[in-house]
Design a protein around this motif. Structure first.
Motif, mmCIF file in Angstrom:
data_model
loop_
_atom_site.group_PDB
_atom_site.id
_atom_site.type_symbol
_atom_site.label_atom_id
_atom_site.label_comp_id
_atom_site.label_asym_id
_atom_site.label_seq_id
_atom_site.Cartn_x
_atom_site.Cartn_y
_atom_site.Cartn_z
ATOM 1 N N TRP A 1 2.097 -6.163 -0.036
ATOM 2 C CA TRP A 1 1.119 -5.429 0.768
ATOM 3 C C TRP A 1 -0.008 -6.311 1.307
ATOM 4 O O TRP A 1 -0.665 -5.953 2.264
ATOM 5 C CB TRP A 1 0.467 -4.305 -0.058
ATOM 6 N N TRP B 1 -1.072 4.670 -3.392
ATOM 7 C CA TRP B 1 -0.771 5.442 -2.175
ATOM 8 C C TRP B 1 -2.062 5.960 -1.558
ATOM 9 O O TRP B 1 -2.185 6.036 -0.342
ATOM 10 C CB TRP B 1 0.189 6.599 -2.452
ATOM 11 N N LYS B 2 -3.004 6.317 -2.429
ATOM 12 C CA LYS B 2 -4.312 6.702 -1.909
ATOM 13 C C LYS B 2 -5.344 5.834 -2.630
ATOM 14 O O LYS B 2 -5.893 6.225 -3.657
ATOM 15 C CB LYS B 2 -4.547 8.202 -2.195
ATOM 16 N N HIS C 1 6.302 1.275 -9.619
ATOM 17 C CA HIS C 1 6.521 1.110 -8.181
ATOM 18 C C HIS C 1 6.717 -0.360 -7.822
ATOM 19 O O HIS C 1 7.659 -0.714 -7.111
ATOM 20 C CB HIS C 1 5.357 1.677 -7.370
#
Ligand SMILES: Cc1cc2nc3c(=O)[nH]c(=O)nc-3n(C[C@H](O)[C@H](O)[C@H](O)COP(=O)(O)OP(=O)(O)OC[C@H]3O[C@@H](n4cnc5c(N)ncnc54)[C@H](O)[C@@H]3O)c2cc1C
Length: 521
Positions: A356, A250-251, A437
């Motif tokens: 992604w 996420w980061k 995830h």
């Protein structure tokens, strides 16, 4: 008297630091900013214009469409617009046609170092010179001109990062130019212009079922992202690539500016210049190869070697590539590609790639090593193809360069150093958040089994709603055995005799390994 210029956008999808655009504007009454939709990256049947091409996956095409929308919007704000053309039968002939139809005197485009781009551009420059059209083709995708670096090195590309850095020197500054207005677009006559297509218009179906890349394309987003990165001056100054956490998603632990550099929404010179300014403000900072500037130099290094090495993208006929008898095994290749190797760390990375189109550098290391010299002993070219299609930052020079590196085919030769598909990820993310995830099938697996779910007792598997062999695959190979076998084969391919244990004792530094190689030859 009319003076018409075409700016042909391919990469370099930006207004800032764009020498081709700048030159096109000088003294021109009209400019024609053109983008040609290239069937090479679209559907194999160009008339269908649907996507799913072997060369470009959904995420990258979405990213490209974002870039085009953003570029068009910026051009419109300056009184111009993007002219999108269908690249049938191929972009070069489309450009030659419009040069005639629009009575063009000047053709401007960024120099392309890739073999495909070079062949395409040769057709166009030949045509232009026959018709007395001026061609301006500056090097602006990279910090340095690869041809210049190669010349400085006596005609051969430097084959180590250190020698490259020593030769390269300081890059030129970015153009400081900003525009309030561009020359108007000229008369396009009967030439068919397209709207920037949507992904659906390009033929993708069932796309609502996918998890998309969180990274949107375009120059505006690139500059916003860069600004965010630069805000944290300490982070920029202390950046050390090997210390980043590959499981942070996420980061992310790095800038995620690669897709913007790939499409040229962000100028590498501008990026370099901004980093330099931060260094000047902060004072103490990290250095190449681990610093952020060091990362940009890796990019330059691979561009230079790729430009100066015939057959850089293949093993055969590639002088710098070790000849290794890789194995053909489509079943294993598909298991790797589809994230079904049974090793959650590897599979989660491959699913992140699919969903992604971006993963951290060390995550890329892990799966590239696993596919080639680490476990499966499959040809690096096969892995390269999968990355080439699915990465949003897919880049011919960098992708091939890194696959050559990771497979110990060129640049790096310590084949005994293998990433464990179990303990490497665990070191960063012992609770397996990353795995949970990207592989939700394992979301309820207890921490102690998350990296090796096949070792969980059946009762635990049942409780976690994940039966190994049914809901999630068993490992396709046994890592300890497979990696030993790989080391042995690599040793043989490198022309060494001796046992696996002896190979383990090979000195740890790249330079030592290289010296040893030199002594042997
Ligand atoms: C097998 C494999 C394949 C790869 N394929 C690609 C590819 O197709 N396209 C691509 O851009 N990168 C590729 N890389 C390199 C690297 O992983 C990515 O550039 C990086 O992870 C991008 O994230 P970032 O922008 O956050 O990088 P940062 O760490 O923030 O670095 C800033 C920029 O430096 C450049 N850079 C960083 N690392 C490298 C490197 N090792 N080699 C060359 N340039 C680098 C990139 O342009 C990057 O955007 C590959 C690495 C491996 C191991």
């Amino acid at each position: 008297m009319e003076s018409n210029a075409v700016v042909w956008f391919r990469k370099g999808l930006r207004i800032h630091d764009n020498p081709a655009l700048d030159y096109a504007c000088r003294g021109s009454s009209h400019i024609f900013p053109v983008f040609v939709l290239d069937p090479r990256y679209l559907h194999p049947d160009p008339s269908a214009f649907s996507l799913g091409s072997a060369r470009a996956g959904l995420n990258r095409i979405r990213f490209l469409l974002d870039c085009l929308l953003d570029l068009d919007s910026s051009l419109r704000n300056l009184g111009s617009r993007l002219l999108v053309l269908k690249g049938h039968p191929e972009p070069a002939s489309v450009i030659c046609q419009i040069l005639k139809d629009w009575n063009i005197q000047k053709l401007c485009y960024e120099f392309d170092t890739e073999p495909y781009g070079q062949a395409r551009d040769r057709q166009v420059t030949d045509f232009a010179s026959q018709h007395g059209i001026e061609v301006f083709s500056p090097v602006s995708h990279t910090l340095f001109d690869p041809a210049e670096v190669i010349k400085k090195n006596g005609g051969r590309p430097p084959l180590t990062y250190q020698s490259f850095v020593a030769l390269a020197g300081k890059p030129p500054d970015p153009l400081a130019k900003t525009y309030s207005e561009l020359p108007p677009v000229g008369n396009v006559g009967n030439v068919e212009l397209l709207n920037i297509p949507t992904i659906e218009e390009l033929g993708y179906k069932d796309i609502e079922q996918e998890e998309f890349s969180p990274f949107g394309g375009g120059e505006s987003e690139a500059l916003r992202r860069l600004k965010e990165v630069l805000k944290d001056k300490e982070w920029v100054a202390n950046f050390e690539k090997p210390k980043g956490d590959p499981s942070a998603f996420w980061k992310p632990a790095t800038t995620v500016l690669s897709p913007y550099l790939k499409f040229g929404c962000l100028s590498s010179r501008y990026f370099y210049h901004c980093l330099h300014n931060v260094y000047l403000t902060v004072g103490k900072h990290t250095s190449p190869p681990v610093s952020l500037v060091g990362q940009l130099l890796w990019r330059e290094f691979f561009y230079t070697v790729a430009f100066g090495t015939p057959n850089f993208d293949q093993m055969r006929g590639n002088k710098i590539c070790k000849q290794i008898p890789w194995k053909d095994d489509d079943k294993l290749l598909v298991a790797w590609r589809e994230g079904r190797t049974g090793y959650p760390w590897i599979d989660a990375i491959m699913i992140q790639l699919k969903k992604w189109g971006w993963m951290h550098h060390l995550a890329r290391h892990s799966v590239a090593c696993f596919l080639t010299r680490g476990d499966l002993f499959i040809h690096w070219e096969k892995g390269r193809d999968v990355f080439e299609r699915l990465l949003i930052d897919s880049d011919w020079a960098i992708n091939n360069g890194n696959w050559l590196w990771l497979s110990c085919s060129a640049f790096f030769y310590q084949y005994h150093r293998i990433y464990s598909p179990i303990s490497f990820g665990r070191k960063y993310d012992p609770d397996g958040k990353y795995i949970r995830h990207f592989l939700p099938v394992l979301k309820d697996m207890p921490n102690e089994y998350i990296y090796e779910p096949w070792t969980a007792p059946l009762s635990i598997q049942k409780k976690a709603n994940c039966i190994i062999g049914k809901d999630y695959p068993r490992p396709v190979v046994v890592h300890d055995k497979a990696s030993k076998e790989c080391r042995k084969k690599m040793g043989e391919a490198y022309g060494k005799v001796g046992s696996v244990e002896e190979e383990d004792n090979v000195a740890a530094s790249e330079s030592t390994a290289m010296q040893k190689r030199k002594r042997r030859t």
